[in-house]
Design an enzyme around this catalytic site. Sequence first.
Site, short mmCIF file in Angstrom:
data_model
loop_
_atom_site.label_atom_id
_atom_site.label_comp_id
_atom_site.label_asym_id
_atom_site.label_seq_id
_atom_site.Cartn_x
_atom_site.Cartn_y
_atom_site.Cartn_z
N ARG A 106 -20.48 4.67 4.95
CA ARG A 106 -20.53 5.21 3.60
C ARG A 106 -21.92 5.00 2.99
NH1 ARG A 106 -15.19 2.56 1.21
NH2 ARG A 106 -15.78 0.98 2.74
N LYS A 112 -19.47 -9.45 -11.80
CA LYS A 112 -19.54 -8.67 -10.57
C LYS A 112 -20.60 -7.57 -10.67
CE LYS A 112 -18.45 -6.61 -6.81
NZ LYS A 112 -18.05 -7.06 -5.51
N GLU A 169 -14.25 -10.07 -6.49
CA GLU A 169 -14.56 -10.53 -5.13
C GLU A 169 -16.03 -10.30 -4.86
OE1 GLU A 169 -15.32 -6.62 -3.65
OE2 GLU A 169 -15.58 -8.52 -2.57
N PHE A 170 -16.60 -11.18 -4.05
CA PHE A 170 -18.03 -11.08 -3.76
C PHE A 170 -18.27 -10.97 -2.26
CE2 PHE A 170 -17.60 -13.60 -7.69
CZ PHE A 170 -18.31 -12.79 -8.56
N LEU A 187 -34.16 -9.88 -0.02
CA LEU A 187 -35.57 -9.57 -0.21
C LEU A 187 -36.17 -9.00 1.07
CD1 LEU A 187 -37.14 -9.99 -2.87
CD2 LEU A 187 -38.14 -12.04 -1.87
N CYS A 203 -20.67 -0.22 -1.94
CA CYS A 203 -20.68 -1.00 -3.19
C CYS A 203 -21.94 -0.85 -4.01
CB CYS A 203 -20.46 -2.47 -2.86
SG CYS A 203 -18.88 -2.74 -2.06
N ASP A 243 0.85 -1.19 0.00
CA ASP A 243 0.00 0.00 0.00
C ASP A 243 0.89 1.24 0.00
OD1 ASP A 243 -3.26 0.23 0.93
OD2 ASP A 243 -2.06 2.06 0.90
N GLU A 268 -19.54 -7.06 3.66
CA GLU A 268 -18.99 -6.52 4.90
C GLU A 268 -19.66 -7.23 6.07
OE1 GLU A 268 -18.57 -2.35 5.35
OE2 GLU A 268 -18.04 -2.05 3.26
N GLY A 328 -27.36 0.58 1.05
CA GLY A 328 -26.35 1.64 1.12
C GLY A 328 -25.00 0.98 1.08
C1 UGA Z 1 -22.51 -6.19 -1.38
C2 UGA Z 1 -22.83 -7.56 -1.99
O1 UGA Z 1 -23.80 -8.24 -1.18
C3 UGA Z 1 -21.56 -8.41 -2.07
O2 UGA Z 1 -21.87 -9.64 -2.71
C4 UGA Z 1 -20.52 -7.65 -2.87
O3 UGA Z 1 -19.30 -8.37 -2.94
C5 UGA Z 1 -20.26 -6.32 -2.20
O4 UGA Z 1 -21.47 -5.56 -2.14
C6 UGA Z 1 -19.20 -5.61 -2.99
O5 UGA Z 1 -19.48 -5.21 -4.12
O6 UGA Z 1 -18.05 -5.53 -2.52
P1 UGA Z 1 -22.32 -5.33 1.14
O7 UGA Z 1 -22.34 -3.96 0.59
O8 UGA Z 1 -21.37 -5.69 2.20
O9 UGA Z 1 -22.06 -6.39 -0.05
O10 UGA Z 1 -23.73 -5.58 1.73
P2 UGA Z 1 -25.11 -6.37 1.60
O11 UGA Z 1 -25.18 -7.29 2.73
O12 UGA Z 1 -25.40 -6.87 0.25
O13 UGA Z 1 -26.07 -5.13 1.91
C7 UGA Z 1 -26.10 -3.97 1.10
C8 UGA Z 1 -27.18 -3.03 1.57
O14 UGA Z 1 -28.46 -3.53 1.23
C9 UGA Z 1 -27.23 -2.77 3.06
O15 UGA Z 1 -27.46 -1.39 3.27
C10 UGA Z 1 -28.38 -3.60 3.55
O16 UGA Z 1 -28.98 -3.06 4.70
C11 UGA Z 1 -29.32 -3.54 2.35
N1 UGA Z 1 -30.20 -4.71 2.24
C12 UGA Z 1 -29.65 -5.93 2.00
C13 UGA Z 1 -31.57 -4.56 2.34
O17 UGA Z 1 -32.09 -3.45 2.54
N2 UGA Z 1 -32.36 -5.68 2.21
C14 UGA Z 1 -31.84 -6.90 1.98
O18 UGA Z 1 -32.62 -7.86 1.87
C15 UGA Z 1 -30.47 -7.04 1.88
#
Ligand code: UGA
Length: 437
Positions: A331, A205, A149-150, A251, A261, A30, A153, A258
């Site tokens: 964020r 992705k 990557e998938f 769902l 990503c 880094d 957080e 938020g």
């Molecule tokens: C997301 C994707 O789920 C990962 O697969 C992907 O790798 C990642 O982005 C990335 O691009 O690095 P993440 O942002 O950690 O991961 O979070 P999620 O668990 O998917 O949640 C995203 C947002 O959607 C959160 O604000 C969560 O509260 C909201 N959410 C999620 C809902 O409102 N309803 C749901 O059913 C699921």
Amino acid sequence: MRLTVIGTGYVGAVHAACMADIGHQVLGVDIDPARIAALTAGRTPFYEPGLAGMIKRTVDAGRLRFTTSTAEAARFATTHFVCVGTPPRPGSDAADLRHVEAAVTGLAAHLPAGPDGTVLVGKSTVPVGTAQRLADRLGTAADVAWNPEFLREGRAVQDTTRPERIVAGVPTARAEARLREVYAPLTAVGTPFIVTDPTTAELVKLASNSFLATKVSFINAMAEICDATGADVLTLAEAMGADPRIGPGSLNPGLGFGGSCLPKDIRAFAARAEELGLGESVAFLRQIDEINTRQRRRTAELAERLVGGSFAGRRVAVLGASFKPGSDDVRDSPALAVAEAVRVRGAQVRVHDPEAADNARAAHPALQFAPDVTKTCDRADVVLHLTEWPQYRELDPAALARVVRTPVIVDARHTLDPKAWRAAGWHLCAPGRPRLG
Ligand code: UGA
């Protein structure tokens, strides 16, 4: 196997630690010396379950080291993972590839002139076509593969060490063999390994995140329909999700998505498609985004109605600041967007979050923060439950009713028990569940 991980932010720190954990010799790189010093001492700059311990273990075992020197990285290995960030370009939705360019150019400057078997593996989320552009630039100096990557957080370590699939976008048999070797410990226990070209891998992705965002906005749009018709969105989601073709994941209705990503990725994807003259193909993503931001607006407006139509002189308590529970990341947090909207409309807002308060305070200095839920709710006219931390489910509604000025709560995330709250004298509103109100 020896490999480097360039960029030690969220994705890079997790990838470096997990690769060392599965047995590789890893050098994390880094440009930020403070970050490198912190990681070397086993400190992570963010909260992620299991990560600090894994870094400490692998550093102590001599399998993980960190450096600021790209020259050292070029000497250390012939497999390099690029894990730098791709934020939006200032004033635009398109992805800013400055960090990717800098990482690749920096490394390329130290690679031997002729082919030496170097494989550069991109993990960053990039516009379709980036790998090809980098490959054209690097020529014979390196094969450019893409391996998105998938990770989520809060579950990053688990998502990396036990992923649902590995997508290897490879331009050559050599790059494929290299990625197979890297991930052999994971494929040995059954992780599917999908081999494709780098362009398809980049798209996997973007398409996956777009699909997840679509599911979230779809069910939130249904919540709006439920509000107007008297139907119940939780039962609707449960019944829809029981169909294996739909599935229950992503769902959950609520305040929408938020984080660092989904919002940025769907906007960058739409911008890239527009650039390619294909805006129409993914025009729905703009609507997905609009449905998503509308949930924040609707929640603020609901709160305003609940306090009698004006926030002037009103106190609003906000439970939750991170973009989702299990993370201290604020964020593009829906919770903070609502808190800020309510403050701007004249309310006095006090926010609580078990992990993200420091980050939230730094990002929103005009908001007030309290160290516990009781102080947050002190004399509140309305309580907004905006990020579903599990500890909020354990709150005692009767005790909290004695603290607030008016026992009114909006459960924007549908995790509180409406019966218990109503039995304790609360008026509980939940979007998409009008019969509760
Ligand atoms: C997301 C994707 O789920 C990962 O697969 C992907 O790798 C990642 O982005 C990335 O691009 O690095 P993440 O942002 O950690 O991961 O979070 P999620 O668990 O998917 O949640 C995203 C947002 O959607 C959160 O604000 C969560 O509260 C909201 N959410 C999620 C809902 O409102 N309803 C749901 O059913 C699921």
